[in-house]
Design an enzyme around this catalytic site. Sequence first.
Site, PDB file in Angstrom:
ATOM      1  N   SER A  91      12.263  -0.584 -11.344  1.00 52.18           N
ATOM      2  CA  SER A  91      11.943  -1.380 -10.168  1.00 52.18           C
ATOM      3  C   SER A  91      12.854  -2.609 -10.122  1.00 52.18           C
ATOM      4  O   SER A  91      14.065  -2.462 -10.045  1.00 52.18           O
ATOM      5  CB  SER A  91      10.463  -1.754 -10.173  1.00 52.18           C
ATOM      6  OG  SER A  91      10.056  -2.250  -8.927  1.00 52.18           O
ATOM      7  N   HIS A  96       6.052   5.088  -6.485  1.00 53.25           N
ATOM      8  CA  HIS A  96       6.611   4.073  -7.371  1.00 53.25           C
ATOM      9  C   HIS A  96       6.133   4.217  -8.809  1.00 53.25           C
ATOM     10  O   HIS A  96       6.880   3.970  -9.746  1.00 53.25           O
ATOM     11  CB  HIS A  96       6.247   2.686  -6.849  1.00 53.25           C
ATOM     12  CG  HIS A  96       7.103   1.587  -7.384  1.00 53.25           C
ATOM     13  ND1 HIS A  96       8.457   1.508  -7.141  1.00 53.25           N
ATOM     14  CD2 HIS A  96       6.801   0.513  -8.155  1.00 53.25           C
ATOM     15  CE1 HIS A  96       8.943   0.436  -7.737  1.00 53.25           C
ATOM     16  NE2 HIS A  96       7.967  -0.189  -8.350  1.00 53.25           N
ATOM     17  N   ASP A 143       7.827   6.654  -2.588  1.00 55.10           N
ATOM     18  CA  ASP A 143       7.739   5.301  -3.146  1.00 55.10           C
ATOM     19  C   ASP A 143       7.585   4.273  -2.031  1.00 55.10           C
ATOM     20  O   ASP A 143       8.393   4.222  -1.103  1.00 55.10           O
ATOM     21  CB  ASP A 143       9.006   5.003  -3.960  1.00 55.10           C
ATOM     22  CG  ASP A 143       8.851   3.808  -4.874  1.00 55.10           C
ATOM     23  OD1 ASP A 143       8.064   2.905  -4.542  1.00 55.10           O
ATOM     24  OD2 ASP A 143       9.508   3.783  -5.923  1.00 55.10           O
TER      25      ASP A 143
END
Length: 708
Positions: free
Chosen positions: A560, A680, A645
Amino acid sequence: MKHYVFPLLAITTMMACNTTEKKIEQMNVTPPTVEKIKKELTANGDTRIDYYYWLNERENPKVIAYLTAENKYLDTMLSPVKGFREKLYEEMKGRIKEKDESVPYFENGYLYYTRFEEGQDYPIHCRKKGSGSAPEEVMLNVNDMAKGHEFFNVAGLNVSPDNKLLAYGVDTVSRRKYTLYVKNLETGELLKDVISETTGGSTWANDNKTLFYTRKNPTTLRSERIVKHLLGTAAAADMEVYFEKDETYNTYVYKTKSKKYIVIGSGSTLSSEYRILDADKPGGAFNVFHPREKDMLYDIDHRGDKFFIVTNWEAKNFRLMESPLDKTSKENWKEVIPHRSDVLLQGLDLFTDHMVLSERRNGLSQLRIINTTTKQEHYLDFGEPAYVAYSGTNPEMDSKILRYGYTSLTTPSSTFDYNMDTKEKELKKQQEVIGGYDPKNYVTERLMAKATDGTMVPISLVYKKGFEKNGQKPLLLYGYGSYGNSIEPTFSSNRISLLDRGFCYAIAHIRGGQEMGRYWYEDGKMFKKKNTFTDFIDCAEYLIAQKFTSKEHLYAMGGSAGGLLMGAVVNMRPDLWHGIVAAVPFVDVVTTMLDESIPLTTGEFDEWGNPKNKASYDYMKSYSPYDNVEKKAYPNMLVTTGLHDSQVQYFEPAKWVAKLRELKTDNNLLLMETNMEAGHGGASGRFKAIKDVALQYAFLLHLEGIDK
């Protein structure tokens, strides 16, 4: 566009056996091609050319075909280690106690716990009335609920005050858009009350029939509305009680630990605001606790005749204040715990006769116990060089027992009950690692590396006894460094698969996190963001200088915002790493932050800057990984993403990989895996998620020539 052949022989080391080399040498596979379509992006008088912008067309069959082709390419290139991936998966899965149960916690007359059954991916949420000897009540068996779904997540379990109803959220896509359901725990029936487009969480008023929840913007996914639902009525008739107009803020709702107040919170990166309502009067109006102010954060809780406030008002590292119930604006706040320049106050857990402060000193977490009657206080002692301790699930105010969690790089996750009066502690449970794990066989260290500007950056390390510091051993360096999130030195049973094969695992506690206090965060954001990247590079070079590893055996990983870190350091120092794993990486910083329709964008201007401002635009462009890919040699790289995501859109890593393929001048591996069902957080289920780790570890170990 150039088409490269990536023979895996180029990235194997002398440790690989001849049989494997011959298998790999025969693999002349062309990577997927990506159509180039010119797109001009102009802002602040500057025009960028993006040939892969079109990959953001999620429904375009050509996009899906490309992502699928990349997955097939990865499988082909890693086919020589397919069996090894399976072995790693089974090995890591084999350390998990399949039939397991959490430590029950007591709330409002019931013991609540979660258990897993052998061979099943998902939890079973249970409770018992009064004591552990009472009959078990299964509230939700998520294994049954998840049948027929590739992805399934249950969140926000919330029992009504009369213990009869359960509200919970379900996400079957992994876009973090939850549908709320209400279940009658006495009859087992689902009520007709079904509410879509929520965050999954909810809060009961004390009347057992009014439910407050947060609704998301369907496009940006911003949590923007607090809505009130009355059981038995249509969701379409629900009443909006608060709308957060500021697009840089998100809103949420919860109940104080005392159960006396329902609280609406609004927060941005650097500012917060709360509204309160008597939980016995759900029809009333919420009152502002203290109006939002620029760069002022505060959190609130309630006990007795006071509110308690943790705030950074005139206190960079935060301090504790209190206020009367009827006068809550800051001019009525009275200091309880003053600001300290060397201690970060992170949180507060209130009890009838005690308060527990979560603090951080010298990068390590601490628990400070204060008896509010006698005014005596003490700290818990943990006795390891690198660890994390935290206040656990403590829903009952009238208790002398603190439930806390503890773990370190060598100590499995542990749950303790601590008597705050007698100072006696009881280990309730320690994560069981199947297969005979012995922490005495592993060593953990805490080091300090000097950054370019002289700042000392902590590094936490773990390795197996016998690890030689001769500069020839593999080391995986992990980093994040954003949002003030501290990366804790926690235990991972999966990590044993690396350590037992000779790896050292290290965490660089770089600026942008909050390990060393609030200034640590502020020195790694906005126009100081590059400190995050140079800190990570300096930590890597320090570990090389200390003979933990060498460039030929050094690997880096981040996900991320940590994937942004990977993209930045691989541009800045591509020669320093033998391999990089970038998970769901945020790499197209400028384009994403200019697009306010993308989830999270507006709420992050205080973190990265608003690129509509030229100074912010120029600075962000100077480090944005996608904008700074050059025609040069890059290390071996594995990039992962999820089609659904909601945090970092799949097209960022897809575009990045396409541009790297076009410009890179080396024959090193460049692989991308897109999970076509997940978002995610990766796959759902405790076993499916291990497959992602097995891929990452197989990639890293293969680069070291370790395929067994």
